[in-house]
Design a protein around this motif. Sequence first.
Motif, mmCIF file in Angstrom:
data_model
loop_
_atom_site.group_PDB
_atom_site.id
_atom_site.type_symbol
_atom_site.label_atom_id
_atom_site.label_comp_id
_atom_site.label_asym_id
_atom_site.label_seq_id
_atom_site.Cartn_x
_atom_site.Cartn_y
_atom_site.Cartn_z
ATOM 1 N N ASP A 28 37.623 15.444 11.072
ATOM 2 C CA ASP A 28 36.176 15.678 11.083
ATOM 3 C C ASP A 28 35.757 16.596 9.926
ATOM 4 O O ASP A 28 34.709 16.376 9.296
ATOM 5 C CB ASP A 28 35.759 16.313 12.414
ATOM 6 C CG ASP A 28 35.771 15.316 13.562
ATOM 7 O OD1 ASP A 28 35.791 14.098 13.279
ATOM 8 O OD2 ASP A 28 35.796 15.758 14.732
ATOM 9 N N ALA A 29 36.574 17.614 9.651
ATOM 10 C CA ALA A 29 36.265 18.511 8.537
ATOM 11 C C ALA A 29 36.338 17.760 7.205
ATOM 12 O O ALA A 29 35.528 17.988 6.301
ATOM 13 C CB ALA A 29 37.230 19.694 8.540
ATOM 14 N N LEU A 30 37.307 16.856 7.088
ATOM 15 C CA LEU A 30 37.418 16.040 5.872
ATOM 16 C C LEU A 30 36.194 15.155 5.702
ATOM 17 O O LEU A 30 35.624 15.074 4.598
ATOM 18 C CB LEU A 30 38.681 15.177 5.945
ATOM 19 C CG LEU A 30 38.827 14.095 4.873
ATOM 20 C CD1 LEU A 30 38.863 14.703 3.476
ATOM 21 C CD2 LEU A 30 40.080 13.255 5.130
ATOM 22 N N ILE A 31 35.755 14.501 6.783
ATOM 23 C CA ILE A 31 34.595 13.614 6.702
ATOM 24 C C ILE A 31 33.346 14.393 6.304
ATOM 25 O O ILE A 31 32.540 13.939 5.484
ATOM 26 C CB ILE A 31 34.387 12.883 8.045
ATOM 27 C CG1 ILE A 31 35.540 11.909 8.291
ATOM 28 C CG2 ILE A 31 33.049 12.153 8.056
ATOM 29 C CD1 ILE A 31 35.509 11.250 9.652
ATOM 30 N N GLU A 32 33.189 15.596 6.875
ATOM 31 C CA GLU A 32 32.033 16.428 6.529
ATOM 32 C C GLU A 32 32.036 16.749 5.039
ATOM 33 O O GLU A 32 31.005 16.692 4.369
ATOM 34 C CB GLU A 32 32.068 17.710 7.355
ATOM 35 C CG GLU A 32 30.877 18.637 7.084
ATOM 36 C CD GLU A 32 30.911 19.900 7.941
ATOM 37 O OE1 GLU A 32 30.046 20.771 7.722
ATOM 38 O OE2 GLU A 32 31.812 20.014 8.787
ATOM 39 N N GLN A 33 33.215 17.080 4.500
ATOM 40 C CA GLN A 33 33.311 17.400 3.073
ATOM 41 C C GLN A 33 33.063 16.159 2.221
ATOM 42 O O GLN A 33 32.444 16.240 1.154
ATOM 43 C CB GLN A 33 34.689 17.981 2.763
ATOM 44 C CG GLN A 33 34.866 18.370 1.301
ATOM 45 C CD GLN A 33 33.885 19.421 0.842
ATOM 46 O OE1 GLN A 33 33.818 20.514 1.422
ATOM 47 N NE2 GLN A 33 33.094 19.113 -0.189
#
Length: 310
Positions: free
Chosen positions: A291-296
């Motif tokens: 999820d953190a990767l997708i946000e970035q």
Amino acid sequence: MDATIAIGLDDVEAAPSVVAIGFFDGVHRGHQSLIARTLKIASERDARAVVVTFDRHPMEVVNPGARPPLLMTLEQRLAALAAQDVDLVVALPFDDSLRHLSPMDFVDHVLAGPLQATHVVVGANFRFGHKAAGDVTTLADLGPAFDFTSEAVTLLEMDEAVVSSTEIRGAIERGDVAQAGRWLGRPYVLEGIVVRGDQRGRELGFPTANMQVDPRAAVPSNGVYAGRFGLPDGTWQPCAISVGTNPTFSGVTNLRVEAFLLDFDGDLYGLEAGVQFTHRLRDEVKFDSVDALIEQMHADVARTRELLAD
């Protein structure tokens, strides 16, 4: 009108020529300045303007382990040279035969044959002949015997540095693609074939074109970049580019160059394409969660839009 391109001298028609010689990797601003000088002298002498280059980097033959990463494929380099308004581009096969020519034999074989050189233009650091024994002084000394004059063009300086293929490779290896683009006079382009990847980008909502690039090519350092992807119709589609090993996911060890094309939906598999690198966005990061990767990734795409809109 683009120049005629010849591989070797066998099929070159004899005619008086003003000749520029070099490897010309990148055909950067310094090379362009040297070729512009060649064009000027050719016009003054009513002679043919010719660029002589080599089909491979000399170090690939002399010392393969020391060959630098390349800024252009042979095809890219010949096309870029042919677009410089010269009449003829000659790519000499750099093999053991050419490698072992003495400076005098090199001049006799390359300049005094069908090129009928009347003037030769080189960079100030030009070397030629077996073991690079010849330099600009050697060239000037040999000129009278072969009825040509010569000159060494002072190397171009920009941004407090000499513009050279070596400096541009260094900028690319640091990920400073903006500086590399200033020295090149255009964005750096990495060419490759779009191949099928592991489909992870599609699962994340960011389907990417996975580029299989030439292992000899200069690849920007690991990170995320803004740039453009060359489509078959000649247009360049804005894209965010990832270079690295996808450290958020385990099991990936090989370097990957992946482009997410903005506002595009189509099949690119098998396409021979080029990717322009215009801006570095950030370093490669291992995220704690998908999820953190997708946000970035959303943030990277938004920043790409802003930069390319400017």
